[in-house]
Design an enzyme around this catalytic site. Structure first.
Site, PDB file in Angstrom:
ATOM      1  N   ASP A 191      -4.013   8.048   7.899  1.00  0.00           N
ATOM      2  CA  ASP A 191      -4.918   7.195   8.664  1.00  0.00           C
ATOM      3  C   ASP A 191      -4.089   6.516   9.754  1.00  0.00           C
ATOM      4  O   ASP A 191      -2.958   6.918  10.009  1.00  0.00           O
ATOM      5  CB  ASP A 191      -5.672   6.198   7.758  1.00  0.00           C
ATOM      6  CG  ASP A 191      -4.756   5.236   7.003  1.00  0.00           C
ATOM      7  OD1 ASP A 191      -3.603   5.035   7.442  1.00  0.00           O
ATOM      8  OD2 ASP A 191      -5.195   4.670   5.975  1.00  0.00           O
ATOM      9  N   HIS A 214      -1.083   4.637   7.501  1.00  0.00           N
ATOM     10  CA  HIS A 214      -0.346   5.159   6.349  1.00  0.00           C
ATOM     11  C   HIS A 214       0.046   6.624   6.505  1.00  0.00           C
ATOM     12  O   HIS A 214      -0.698   7.413   7.092  1.00  0.00           O
ATOM     13  CB  HIS A 214      -1.197   5.007   5.079  1.00  0.00           C
ATOM     14  CG  HIS A 214      -1.569   3.596   4.779  1.00  0.00           C
ATOM     15  ND1 HIS A 214      -2.781   3.046   5.153  1.00  0.00           N
ATOM     16  CD2 HIS A 214      -0.881   2.605   4.155  1.00  0.00           C
ATOM     17  CE1 HIS A 214      -2.829   1.773   4.769  1.00  0.00           C
ATOM     18  NE2 HIS A 214      -1.687   1.486   4.164  1.00  0.00           N
ATOM     19  N   SER A 239       0.802  -1.222   0.000  1.00  0.00           N
ATOM     20  CA  SER A 239       0.000   0.000   0.000  1.00  0.00           C
ATOM     21  C   SER A 239       0.833   1.269   0.000  1.00  0.00           C
ATOM     22  O   SER A 239       0.332   2.332  -0.370  1.00  0.00           O
ATOM     23  CB  SER A 239      -0.941   0.005   1.201  1.00  0.00           C
ATOM     24  OG  SER A 239      -0.214  -0.064   2.415  1.00  0.00           O
TER      25      SER A 239
END
Length: 367
Positions: free
Chosen positions: A343, A346, A52
């Site tokens: 978040d 991340h 990610s």
């Protein structure tokens, strides 16, 4: 032209002309920014593998819950568009692409809005939730690393059809490759205690197991033509907001057990890099010390204009991730640049930009 700060153009007189002054300051600029001056035009493409931290939206096109193609993700991306990047804006790979004189963003290979003419300058095969261990990707129903390699092979076939054999070989051989992966192997896999890996391996043994997979992967993409590769070290994963939240016994501080796992992985990875550079001709494989960069930011946030390193910007910043980070999440911050994390897992765009700037300094040594 050599980069000598004391060098002067032969036409300089006692009263230099505007052209002479322009020459002098342009020459000085090249001396002060060698990485960008050398890289511009020399690197034909940026090719990205990973999770990610490097996925610009591949997961949008596969059946998985690991998605971020909805607000407030992408809030600060050009046009305010949620692209599938797990951040409020661009990723480190996007900033690195820009710094190399390439497009401002790296497109996702599975994004139907892009074609081989775009991918010829940059492409990401990364998939949020994936890892080095195939069990990690199976848990999240995302693209495993071996499949990213298959996409790379497919990409080369398309590139040869588009640009011809010689140009395709040039792009593949001269491109810069970024690999950013490993966090999910520990947090989603090993330390979740649902896969059995924690019974099968000690933490140090598991780190070695992962690095052995990384070695096979790097050898494979080398065989496929990759030569200039940088592998990102793991950040202090125990300091992610989500891990602070669940570290109740530790008073909400960083989980040093997790950080030690990351350090073990990074040490073994650096040893592997030395071995591969010694054994594979013309390979330029480097380690990007993201761990050191991020740790410095977490320890000295005010030096970077950051105010909060313990919580994410989205919602309460303690648990929100993926679908929990949504337009209805209360308390989402107004200025993400004041936060290290977007978040609970991340980084913010600002954090990614800082990492990219440090990475470009590392890349300058071998491009």
């Amino acid at each position: 032209m050599t980069c000598n700060p004391e060098a002067k153009p032969s036409s300089i007189q006692m009263a230099p002309s505007i052209n002479t002054l322009f020459f002098f300051f342009f020459h000085l600029l090249l001396c002060l920014t060698p990485s960008l001056a050398v890289a511009a035009g020399r690197v034909p493409a940026l090719i990205v593998f990973g999770d990610s931290t490097a996925d610009p939206g591949n997961n949008n096109n596969i059946p998985t819950l690991f998605k971020s193609n909805f607000p407030p993700y992408g809030r600060d991306f050009p046009g305010g568009r949620p692209t599938g990047r797990f951040s409020n804006g661009r990723l480190a790979s996007d900033f690195i692409s820009e710094g190399l004189g390439l497009p401002l963003t790296v497109p996702a290979y599975l994004d139907p809005g892009y074609g081989i003419e775009d991918f010829a300058k940059g492409v990401s095969f990364a998939s949020a939730g994936t890892g080095l261990d195939k069990i990690t990707s199976d848990l999240s129903h995302v693209i495993p690393l071996w499949k990213e390699v298959e996409f790379f092979k497919e990409y080369q076939e398309k590139l040869r059809s588009y640009a011809g054999e010689a140009m395709a070989a040039h792009i593949v051989g001269e491109a810069v490759y970024i690999v950013s992966i490993g966090t999910n192997d520990f947090l989603v896999n090993y330390f979740s205690y649902v896969t059995g890996r924690a019974v099968e391996f000690t933490v140090d043994e598991f780190a070695g197991f992962l690095v052995s997979i990384a070695g096979d992967f790097l050898t494979e993409i080398y065989r496929l033509g990759a030569r200039k590769i940088t592998f990102f070290g793991l950040v202090p994963i125990g300091c992610l907001p989500l891990e602070r939240t669940v570290n109740v016994i530790g008073g909400g501080g960083c989980n040093e057990k997790l950080n030690e796992a990351a350090r073990s992985f990074n040490a073994k990875l650096q040893a592997l890099i030395g071995q591969l550079n010694a054994s594979l001709p013309r390979l330029k494989l480097s380690y990007t010390p993201v761990d050191g960069h991020v740790l410095d930011i977490l320890n000295n946030p005010s030096a970077y204009g950051i105010e909060n390193v313990e919580e994410g910007c989205c919602g309460t910043g303690k648990m929100e991730l993926g679908y929990l980070c949504n337009p209805w999440s209360p308390f989402t911050c107004e200025d993400a640049d004041k936060y290290a994390f977007w978040d609970a897992f991340h980084p913010t765009e600002k954090m990614y930009r800082l990492v990219a700037e440090a990475t470009l300094r590392t890349l300058a040594e071998f491009i």
